[in-house]
Scaffold this motif. Structure first.
Motif, PDB file in Angstrom:
ATOM      1  N   ILE A  86      38.151  41.502  46.462  1.00 61.00           N
ATOM      2  CA  ILE A  86      39.011  40.766  45.733  1.00 61.00           C
ATOM      3  C   ILE A  86      39.606  41.757  45.198  1.00 61.00           C
ATOM      4  O   ILE A  86      40.267  42.725  45.081  1.00 61.00           O
ATOM      5  CB  ILE A  86      38.331  40.573  44.229  1.00 61.00           C
ATOM      6  N   GLY A  87      41.173  40.762  44.912  1.00 58.80           N
ATOM      7  CA  GLY A  87      42.393  41.581  44.697  1.00 58.80           C
ATOM      8  C   GLY A  87      42.706  42.165  43.472  1.00 58.80           C
ATOM      9  O   GLY A  87      41.798  41.187  42.651  1.00 58.80           O
ATOM     10  N   VAL A  88      43.164  43.262  42.577  1.00 59.62           N
ATOM     11  CA  VAL A  88      43.261  44.148  41.324  1.00 59.62           C
ATOM     12  C   VAL A  88      44.377  42.979  41.072  1.00 59.62           C
ATOM     13  O   VAL A  88      43.259  43.113  39.987  1.00 59.62           O
ATOM     14  CB  VAL A  88      43.632  45.259  41.843  1.00 59.62           C
ATOM     15  N   PRO A  89      45.209  42.967  40.557  1.00 62.01           N
ATOM     16  CA  PRO A  89      46.452  42.098  40.170  1.00 62.01           C
ATOM     17  C   PRO A  89      45.875  40.924  39.209  1.00 62.01           C
ATOM     18  O   PRO A  89      45.361  40.534  38.443  1.00 62.01           O
ATOM     19  CB  PRO A  89      47.334  42.117  40.615  1.00 62.01           C
TER      20      PRO A  89
ATOM     21  N   GLY B 275      49.503  39.469  44.844  1.00 62.02           N
ATOM     22  CA  GLY B 275      48.398  41.078  44.406  1.00 62.02           C
ATOM     23  C   GLY B 275      48.134  41.276  46.197  1.00 62.02           C
ATOM     24  O   GLY B 275      48.349  40.878  46.986  1.00 62.02           O
ATOM     25  N   GLY B 276      46.518  40.435  45.677  1.00 64.37           N
ATOM     26  CA  GLY B 276      45.195  40.715  47.087  1.00 64.37           C
ATOM     27  C   GLY B 276      45.808  39.517  46.760  1.00 64.37           C
ATOM     28  O   GLY B 276      44.049  39.157  47.941  1.00 64.37           O
ATOM     29  N   GLY B 277      46.143  38.457  46.223  1.00 67.73           N
ATOM     30  CA  GLY B 277      45.494  37.049  46.916  1.00 67.73           C
ATOM     31  C   GLY B 277      44.291  35.936  46.286  1.00 67.73           C
ATOM     32  O   GLY B 277      43.477  35.796  46.645  1.00 67.73           O
ATOM     33  N   HIS B 278      44.025  36.954  44.869  1.00 66.39           N
ATOM     34  CA  HIS B 278      42.544  36.610  44.344  1.00 66.39           C
ATOM     35  C   HIS B 278      42.364  34.968  43.667  1.00 66.39           C
ATOM     36  O   HIS B 278      42.083  33.962  44.171  1.00 66.39           O
ATOM     37  CB  HIS B 278      42.612  36.868  42.964  1.00 66.39           C
TER      38      HIS B 278
ATOM     39  N   VAL C 214      46.730  52.221  39.299  1.00 65.80           N
ATOM     40  CA  VAL C 214      46.166  51.495  40.920  1.00 65.80           C
ATOM     41  C   VAL C 214      47.287  50.612  40.771  1.00 65.80           C
ATOM     42  O   VAL C 214      47.613  49.730  40.038  1.00 65.80           O
ATOM     43  CB  VAL C 214      45.180  50.330  40.117  1.00 65.80           C
ATOM     44  N   GLY C 215      47.401  49.965  42.607  1.00 67.74           N
ATOM     45  CA  GLY C 215      49.248  48.925  42.773  1.00 67.74           C
ATOM     46  C   GLY C 215      48.634  47.820  42.874  1.00 67.74           C
ATOM     47  O   GLY C 215      47.335  47.483  43.309  1.00 67.74           O
ATOM     48  N   PRO C 216      49.287  46.563  42.800  1.00 66.66           N
ATOM     49  CA  PRO C 216      48.972  45.280  43.129  1.00 66.66           C
ATOM     50  C   PRO C 216      48.612  45.238  44.324  1.00 66.66           C
ATOM     51  O   PRO C 216      47.942  43.852  44.204  1.00 66.66           O
ATOM     52  CB  PRO C 216      50.062  44.787  41.952  1.00 66.66           C
ATOM     53  N   GLY C 217      49.093  45.917  45.102  1.00 69.79           N
ATOM     54  CA  GLY C 217      48.728  45.546  46.740  1.00 69.79           C
ATOM     55  C   GLY C 217      47.576  46.330  47.166  1.00 69.79           C
ATOM     56  O   GLY C 217      47.124  46.027  48.418  1.00 69.79           O
ATOM     57  N   THR C 218      46.809  46.718  46.011  1.00 67.57           N
ATOM     58  CA  THR C 218      45.412  47.159  46.237  1.00 67.57           C
ATOM     59  C   THR C 218      43.764  46.066  46.050  1.00 67.57           C
ATOM     60  O   THR C 218      44.304  45.654  45.842  1.00 67.57           O
ATOM     61  CB  THR C 218      44.704  48.042  45.670  1.00 67.57           C
ATOM     62  N   ARG C 219      42.792  46.609  46.787  1.00 69.91           N
ATOM     63  CA  ARG C 219      41.545  45.416  46.410  1.00 69.91           C
ATOM     64  C   ARG C 219      40.647  45.914  45.812  1.00 69.91           C
ATOM     65  O   ARG C 219      40.904  47.967  45.591  1.00 69.91           O
ATOM     66  CB  ARG C 219      40.415  44.730  48.147  1.00 69.91           C
TER      67      ARG C 219
ATOM     68  N   ILE D 257      43.593  38.085  34.397  1.00 67.18           N
ATOM     69  CA  ILE D 257      43.119  37.050  34.231  1.00 67.18           C
ATOM     70  C   ILE D 257      41.839  37.018  33.269  1.00 67.18           C
ATOM     71  O   ILE D 257      40.991  35.911  32.544  1.00 67.18           O
ATOM     72  CB  ILE D 257      42.518  35.830  35.535  1.00 67.18           C
ATOM     73  N   GLY D 258      41.782  38.503  33.212  1.00 64.65           N
ATOM     74  CA  GLY D 258      40.205  39.389  32.758  1.00 64.65           C
ATOM     75  C   GLY D 258      39.342  39.461  33.074  1.00 64.65           C
ATOM     76  O   GLY D 258      39.551  40.770  33.374  1.00 64.65           O
TER      77      GLY D 258
END
Length: 502
Positions: A168-171, A103-106, A140-145, A176-177
């Motif tokens: 920071i990526g959204v998904p 997603g955002g690579g978080h 919100v889409g998973p490709g967003t920050r 994870i919290g």
């Protein structure tokens, strides 16, 4: 232990029938499976599959803030919408092709959102942001920050619980919290999601809510990004928010003890009455020996400086900036630059005992000197508040979450965030960090200060977040995982990241 739950799950997930899955054992040669999947995806979506010779391949495979996440997929698929994600999952399962999802690579657990010699499903194009001002929600889409989300909400006078740094990526953060400045009042990011659109392991799609696919809905709150499916949309509850009161404080080494005491006092005095939180960190330069504590504090208030941080503004600072700010102006100041360095996290959770944390800071500083020859060394001692009021939100909202965090105590997470330059030092830095944090945790256990809770987003890849969660919740999540993914597509093919135990 959960027979009625399992029966209900199997009924509600009737579309997830076992005959739609390939038998994963014995498995194909992974090279053949990946090659077949890349060929199928290229045939169906010729302009959306990248290989090593494609113009954008390098930028996609290195679209990560942690250099350790840079890997070399055999191909990268960029779906345009949820239906194409579903098609991809079917293709991957049919070919028994190993894959990763970004997603955002978080998450900076190497392999959690990229893969060598597999298929990377990159969700860049699922970047929808749809605000409903009537219900005060945002899809919100998973490709967003998170900067995208805050920018979309601010024209409506709205805000939500998300990442503290803009890129920071959204998904990853949400699944994870999710730490935010206002956790103490509104709970964690996961506690503010009203529904998840999910592509399941057989390629079917469901919308998980409190009343539909409710067990999956619950499991996605803290269960991680890679155990149950691929989320293609988050409906997030927002709230009205005008200006916020912010403060930036920097200090010299002479203020370390007072700073740590102020952090512990802040955590112990936190309730859910006034939303307020901060990024607490201490930088140490092993070359110059300079120590620099800092505070990034935010309060839901129109009083400046923000009253909740009076213990910090009373300290002798080297820099002090307090002002009223819009939410976007505040977040837009703070970035996580991609490809800056390699990063290793390690942390543990404890009661906010200032004397003990001061001792740990000194132990950490001395230990950093032992690896001062590591090229590009960038060590930071980080403190994160986990107040009882934040955990209490999940206990009273009728949903809960997978963590099951003890809400009778205010907790403090102490973390080592270590950056460095070269892959040759990966094992050394990881081993150093693991030994040191383990030593400190054993001291806490002996003194009755320790919690076994480990936050997935700040954990080293050697740590086990599920071991510190409520045991019954983890057992329940395993039943849910097995009901929605009976053939283990996300266990055995999408193997990166923190996985629920067998």
């Amino acid at each position: 232990m959960y027979p009625s739950l399992l029966a209900g799950l199997m009924a509600s997930a009737a579309t997830v029938s076992a005959h739609e899955f390939p038998v994963l054992f014995p498995r194909n040669n992974t090279t053949i499976g990946v090659s077949g999947a890349c060929a199928e995806l290229s045939s169906q979506f010729p302009s959306q599959v990248l290989t090593s010779t494609s113009a954008n391949y390098t930028s996609e495979r290195t679209s990560y803030w942690d250099v350790r996440s840079d890997q070399s997929p055999s191909c990268i698929f960029l779906p345009a919408d949820a239906s194409e994600v579903a098609t991809a999952v079917k293709v991957l399962a049919r070919n028994q092709a190993e894959f990763a999802v970004r997603g955002g690579g978080h998450m900076n657990f190497p392999g959690s959102n990229n893969i060598d010699n597999g298929v990377l499903v990159a969700l860049d194009n699922l970047d929808q942001l749809v605000v409903d001002n009537t219900t005060k929600t945002i899809d919100v889409g998973p490709g967003t920050r998170w900067v995208d989300v805050y920018d979309a909400l601010e024209p409506y006078g709205l805000y939500c619980i998300g990442g503290r740094l803009k890129t920071i990526g959204v998904p990853g953060l949400t699944l994870i919290g999710g730490w935010h400045y206002f956790n103490n009042k509104y709970g964690y990011a996961m506690d503010n999601v009203l529904s998840y659109d999910v592509v399941l392991a057989n390629g079917s799609q469901v919308v998980a809510t409190h009343t539909s696919d409710s067990e999956l809905f619950w499991a996605l709150k803290g269960g991680g990004a890679s155990n149950f499916g691929i989320v293609t949309n988050f409906k997030i509850q927002a709230f009205e928010q005008g200006l916020i009161s912010t403060t930036i404080q920097n200090y010299g080494e002479d203020q370390v003890q007072g700073y740590i005491q102020a952090v512990c006092d802040f955590v112990e005095s936190t309730t859910g009455d006034v939303a307020a939180g901060a990024v607490f960190s201490i930088q140490y330069n092993a070359t110059t020996k300079a120590v620099a504590p800092s505070l990034l504090g935010v309060e839901q208030s129109l009083i400046s400086p923000p009253p909740r941080f009076s213990n910090f503004t009373a300290l002798n600072s080297t820099l002090s900036i307090s002002q009223l700010s819009t939410t976007t102006a505040w977040h837009n100041q703070f970035d996580t630059p991609d490809q800056m360095f390699r990063v290793q996290f390690s942390h543990r959770t404890m009661k906010p005992d200032a004397d003990q944390i001061i001792e740990y800071f000194q132990m950490w500083k001395n230990a950093v000197d032992e690896i001062a020859d590591v090229e590009g060394l960038y060590p930071t001692f980080v403190l994160n508040a986990a107040p009882a009021s934040a955990a209490r939100v999940a206990q009273t909202n009728g949903v809960g979450n997978l963590w099951g965090l003890d809400a009778s105590e205010n907790w403090l997470i102490f973390q080592f965030s270590t950056g460095w330059a070269n892959a040759a030092d990966d094992i050394r830095v990881t081993s150093w960090s693991q030994r040191l944090i383990t030593q400190m945790h054993k001291i806490n256990q002996a003194k009755g200060l320790a919690s076994e809770f480990v936050y997935m987003g700040d954990a080293g890849e050697w740590q086990d977040p599920y071991a510190g969660m409520d045991e019954g919740n983890v057992a329940r999540a395993k039943i849910i995982r097995d009901a929605y993914d009976p053939e283990g597509v996300f266990r055995f093919l999408n193997y990166g990241g923190f996985k629920l135990p067998y």
